[in-house]
Design a protein around this motif. Sequence first.
Motif, mmCIF file in Angstrom:
data_model
loop_
_atom_site.group_PDB
_atom_site.id
_atom_site.type_symbol
_atom_site.label_atom_id
_atom_site.label_comp_id
_atom_site.label_asym_id
_atom_site.label_seq_id
_atom_site.Cartn_x
_atom_site.Cartn_y
_atom_site.Cartn_z
ATOM 1 N N TYR A 119 -5.546 -16.489 7.472
ATOM 2 C CA TYR A 119 -6.960 -17.266 7.202
ATOM 3 C C TYR A 119 -7.909 -16.192 7.717
ATOM 4 O O TYR A 119 -7.791 -15.259 7.803
ATOM 5 N N GLN A 120 -9.260 -16.841 7.151
ATOM 6 C CA GLN A 120 -10.523 -15.648 7.406
ATOM 7 C C GLN A 120 -11.133 -16.525 8.496
ATOM 8 O O GLN A 120 -11.651 -17.512 8.260
ATOM 9 N N GLU A 121 -11.515 -15.408 9.278
ATOM 10 C CA GLU A 121 -12.561 -16.045 10.475
ATOM 11 C C GLU A 121 -14.023 -16.021 9.736
ATOM 12 O O GLU A 121 -14.227 -15.454 8.664
ATOM 13 N N GLU A 122 -14.864 -16.922 10.585
ATOM 14 C CA GLU A 122 -16.393 -16.996 9.953
ATOM 15 C C GLU A 122 -17.194 -15.854 9.581
ATOM 16 O O GLU A 122 -17.956 -15.440 9.059
ATOM 17 N N ASP A 123 -16.581 -14.511 10.361
ATOM 18 C CA ASP A 123 -17.496 -13.376 10.217
ATOM 19 C C ASP A 123 -17.027 -12.504 9.232
ATOM 20 O O ASP A 123 -17.311 -11.511 8.901
ATOM 21 N N GLY A 124 -15.808 -13.201 8.563
ATOM 22 C CA GLY A 124 -15.239 -12.261 7.342
ATOM 23 C C GLY A 124 -13.838 -11.735 7.705
ATOM 24 O O GLY A 124 -13.077 -11.063 6.752
#
Length: 164
Positions: A119-124
């Motif tokens: 997955y990708q965190e909100e900060d990229g």
Amino acid sequence: MKILVLSDSHSSLRFMRLCIRTVKPDAVVHLGDYYDDGEAMAEENPEIPFFRVPGNCDRSRGWIPDPEIRIEKICGVWLYLTHGHLHGVKYDRHRLICDARAAKVQAVLYGHTHCAECYQEEDGLWVLNPGTCGYGSGSAGLIEVQDGKILGCRILTQEEVNRG
């Protein structure tokens, strides 16, 4: 460019070989348990750069030259490589993600849990655990890179790899 990510092979090389033949990666990362499996694959595929870190089962198996945490530029992207046991990833990933952010990498790669996730965190920041390539129905991770950026990360299942 493609980076194949493998972990927790535990002396099972068949799925690793199949992944390398099918994916035709530009680089391979092995995240430990068993470190020497990654070494064997590197010897069989000398044209492919291999990056390895040892896991919790590896230090007792003999001397390992690589550190347990590595920050590497692979195919033009910065990656944080670890098996995960030093970060307590079986309980949570907070410390792992904090350390990866502090290292200013584009993705953090870990194993240890035998549970694949991507997955990708909100900060990229991309977070990738390829699962295990050594037990039952194996899994691996795939990172696609272009011009110093990660285009995407995903989990490859044994079914998908078998289909080619």
